[in-house]
Design an enzyme around this catalytic site. Structure first.
Site, PDB file in Angstrom:
ATOM      1  CG  ASP A 285      74.276  17.352 -28.492  1.00  0.00           C
ATOM      2  OD1 ASP A 285      74.108  18.567 -28.721  1.00  0.00           O
ATOM      3  OD2 ASP A 285      73.338  16.529 -28.431  1.00  0.00           O
ATOM      4  CG  ASP A 286      77.724  14.195 -25.994  1.00  0.00           C
ATOM      5  OD1 ASP A 286      76.651  14.646 -25.538  1.00  0.00           O
ATOM      6  OD2 ASP A 286      77.815  13.084 -26.533  1.00  0.00           O
TER       7      ASP A 286
ATOM      8  CG  HIS B 292      73.651  17.287 -23.630  1.00  0.00           C
ATOM      9  ND1 HIS B 292      72.377  17.089 -24.119  1.00  0.00           N
ATOM     10  CD2 HIS B 292      74.422  16.318 -24.200  1.00  0.00           C
ATOM     11  CE1 HIS B 292      72.382  16.051 -24.942  1.00  0.00           C
ATOM     12  NE2 HIS B 292      73.611  15.553 -25.001  1.00  0.00           N
TER      13      HIS B 292
ATOM     14  CG  HIS C 284      75.129  12.351 -21.995  1.00  0.00           C
ATOM     15  ND1 HIS C 284      74.807  11.143 -22.582  1.00  0.00           N
ATOM     16  CD2 HIS C 284      74.956  13.282 -22.944  1.00  0.00           C
ATOM     17  CE1 HIS C 284      74.455  11.342 -23.839  1.00  0.00           C
ATOM     18  NE2 HIS C 284      74.528  12.645 -24.087  1.00  0.00           N
TER      19      HIS C 284
ATOM     20  CG  HIS D 111      77.863  13.697 -30.730  1.00  0.00           C
ATOM     21  ND1 HIS D 111      77.142  13.127 -31.764  1.00  0.00           N
ATOM     22  CD2 HIS D 111      77.063  13.612 -29.624  1.00  0.00           C
ATOM     23  CE1 HIS D 111      75.973  12.699 -31.299  1.00  0.00           C
ATOM     24  NE2 HIS D 111      75.903  12.985 -30.008  1.00  0.00           N
TER      25      HIS D 111
END
Length: 257
Positions: A63-64, A114, A118, A215
């Site tokens: 993620d991210d 995503h 965020h 991540h």
């Protein structure tokens, strides 16, 4: 008298012919029997059932990104012959990181959305979850030349209200949460503890595929060789997750999401 001699001679000539013919017939029958034996042996071998083997799939989700570590992570995964799933934040897809996203997609990794920001307040309190996913979809389409339908809700789908859930399904988004949290944020600067945490949790998975959350950080980059080894030692094959996968996993337990 001459007739008797002729008859007797004919009979004597006929006997060897009959003997030879009978011998030839018997040999042919034996050959036929020999020829049939292999076919009887081969048939069961061709129809024998395959040995049952347990085929366990795990999904590594990152993620991210994209961050400055993305290209190095893709290279590390390539070294391990592994494809992962990257959930990207739209506002991070700038400058030379666009090229890193392209390279990841070209290498066979799955690319998911995503959100753009965020930002939980914008996404859930201000109702921007779907609009941000649509905005990111347009961005990725212009970059990769294909429409992305795979999404992950920041902080998990438990934050989505029913209207957002229904809207996501209406737009045919596939939402993927996770069932193993590496807690890499807790083990910051300690990649081996990230590996140990995932390894311990994998022992609980026997029927359901583990979807592992990490991540896009330097710790993940440093953990990859040991992490991949640990997952494989537990008997799992790592695969990328695409939106047409038959396996659904979301905290809502919704088979249509």
């Amino acid at each position: 008298m001459k007739k008797k001699i002729i008859v007797i001679s004919s009979i004597l000539l006929l006997i060897p012919c009959l003997v030879v013919g009978a011998s030839f017939f018997l040999k042919s029958a034996d050959v036929a029997k020999v020829d049939k034996k292999p076919s009887k042996q081969e048939t069961p071998r061709q129809q024998a059932p395959k040995q049952a083997s347990e085929h366990k799939i795990a999904y590594l989700t990152i993620d991210d990104g994209p961050t400055k570590h993305m290209s190095a992570i893709v290279a590390a995964l390539k070294k391990e012959n592994v494809k992962a799933t990257f959930f990207l934040v739209g506002n991070n897809i700038t400058g030379n990181r666009k090229q890193a996203v392209k390279e990841a997609a070209q290498a066979g990794h799955s690319i998911g959305m995503h959100s753009m920001t965020h930002d939980a307040k914008k996404l859930y309190n201000n109702g921007q979850f779907i609009p941000e996913m649509e905005q990111e979809s347009t961005l990725l389409n212009s970059l990769l030349g294909k429409q992305i339908k795979l999404i992950r809700a920041p902080y998990g789908s438990t934050y989505l209200n029913n209207a957002q859930i229904q809207n996501a399904k209406k737009k045919k988004y596939r939402l993927l949460d996770w069932n193993i949290d590496s807690e890499d944020w807790r083990h910051k600067g300690k990649p081996q503890e990230i590996v140990a945490s995932v390894k311990e949790q994998l022992d609980k998975f026997h029927k359901v595929s583990p979807v592992i959350l990490v991540h896009e950080t330097e710790d993940t980059l440093n953990a990859i060789p040991s992490l991949i080894k640990a997952i494989r030692e537990k008997g799992f094959e790592l695969m990328p997750y695409f939106e047409d996968n038959d396996f659904h996993l979301n905290f809502r337990k919704d088979p249509d999401l």
